[in-house]
Design a protein around this motif. Structure first.
Motif, mmCIF file in Angstrom:
data_model
loop_
_atom_site.group_PDB
_atom_site.id
_atom_site.type_symbol
_atom_site.label_atom_id
_atom_site.label_comp_id
_atom_site.label_asym_id
_atom_site.label_seq_id
_atom_site.Cartn_x
_atom_site.Cartn_y
_atom_site.Cartn_z
ATOM 1 N N ALA A 77 0.661 -1.311 0.028
ATOM 2 C CA ALA A 77 0.252 -0.032 -0.045
ATOM 3 C C ALA A 77 0.854 1.257 -0.121
ATOM 4 N N ILE A 78 1.980 1.235 0.602
ATOM 5 C CA ILE A 78 3.054 2.486 0.733
ATOM 6 C C ILE A 78 3.397 2.504 -0.562
ATOM 7 N N GLU A 79 3.932 1.343 -1.305
ATOM 8 C CA GLU A 79 4.425 1.557 -2.824
ATOM 9 C C GLU A 79 3.381 2.181 -3.548
ATOM 10 N N ALA A 80 2.303 1.720 -3.464
ATOM 11 C CA ALA A 80 1.142 2.274 -4.227
ATOM 12 C C ALA A 80 1.013 3.665 -4.206
ATOM 13 N N SER A 81 0.760 4.240 -2.874
ATOM 14 C CA SER A 81 0.666 5.448 -2.727
ATOM 15 C C SER A 81 1.868 6.229 -3.230
ATOM 16 N N GLU A 82 3.128 5.695 -3.098
ATOM 17 C CA GLU A 82 4.187 6.531 -3.617
ATOM 18 C C GLU A 82 4.375 6.318 -5.316
ATOM 19 N N ILE A 83 3.670 5.430 -6.127
ATOM 20 C CA ILE A 83 3.500 5.313 -7.313
ATOM 21 C C ILE A 83 2.425 6.525 -7.722
ATOM 22 N N GLU A 84 1.549 6.728 -7.031
ATOM 23 C CA GLU A 84 0.387 7.785 -7.326
ATOM 24 C C GLU A 84 1.031 9.152 -7.321
ATOM 25 N N VAL A 85 1.863 9.366 -6.245
ATOM 26 C CA VAL A 85 2.555 10.855 -6.185
ATOM 27 C C VAL A 85 3.326 10.967 -7.020
ATOM 28 N N LEU A 86 4.199 9.945 -7.539
ATOM 29 C CA LEU A 86 5.355 10.157 -8.789
ATOM 30 C C LEU A 86 4.479 10.379 -10.093
ATOM 31 N N GLU A 87 3.628 9.480 -10.202
ATOM 32 C CA GLU A 87 2.785 9.697 -11.444
ATOM 33 C C GLU A 87 2.448 10.933 -11.745
ATOM 34 N N SER A 88 1.813 11.828 -10.617
ATOM 35 C CA SER A 88 1.188 12.950 -10.767
ATOM 36 C C SER A 88 2.007 13.964 -11.171
ATOM 37 N N PHE A 89 3.660 13.812 -11.584
ATOM 38 C CA PHE A 89 4.426 14.645 -11.937
ATOM 39 C C PHE A 89 4.823 14.309 -13.412
ATOM 40 N N LEU A 90 4.420 13.063 -13.787
ATOM 41 C CA LEU A 90 4.628 12.605 -15.127
ATOM 42 C C LEU A 90 3.392 13.455 -16.141
#
Length: 148
Positions: A77-90
């Motif tokens: 779940a932590i990894e998934a939320s980090e992915i979400e944050v990172l993808e917001s800048f792509l």
């Protein structure tokens, strides 16, 4: 506003809002950017920062899969939320039709006749679609079109 400035502003906003997870993910990106700048003694542009983001998202996806396989949903779940944050800048992802059109134009530009021209086509597309499309799927589509 450059991507680096957006990241720094988002870091400040996350600090003010006390969003620990978002702040941690943004700090991780900024640390990786700074490390690359120091290692290579250059200043990264938006394209290079995008490639850093793509790399970090890929790492997070791999970790997510491993955690799910190991039954560690809390860490996944932590990894998934980090992915979400990172993808917001792509950049906004390309649709399948846009990717297909991009491949067709690259094949025409290179004059690709077969699989021996795969690298030339990939080189053109990578510059245009980095961060906007899954390069593994793009590669499979190129192979499909060159074999047809």
């Amino acid at each position: 506003m450059s991507l680096l400035e957006q990241l720094k502003d988002a870091q400040k906003d996350a600090m003010r809002a006390k969003e620990k997870l978002r702040l941690g993910a943004i700090r991780m990106v900024l640390a990786e950017i700074k490390q690359r700048e120091i290692d290579n003694q250059i200043t990264l542009d938006d394209a290079a920062i995008t490639s850093v983001l793509v790399k970090l998202v890929k790492q997070r996806r791999d970790s997510y899969t491993q955690y799910m396989d190991a039954g560690r949903e809390d860490l996944a779940a932590i990894e998934a939320s980090e992915i979400e944050v990172l993808e917001s800048f792509l950049p906004k992802p390309l649709t399948e039709d846009e990717v297909s059109a991009l491949i067709d134009s690259a094949i025409a530009e290179v004059g690709a006749a077969g699989m021996q021209d795969m690298g030339k086509v990939m080189g053109i597309i990578k510059g245009k679609a980095e961060g906007c499309a899954d390069m593994g799927k793009v590669s499979a589509l190129i192979k499909q079109k060159l074999n047809a």
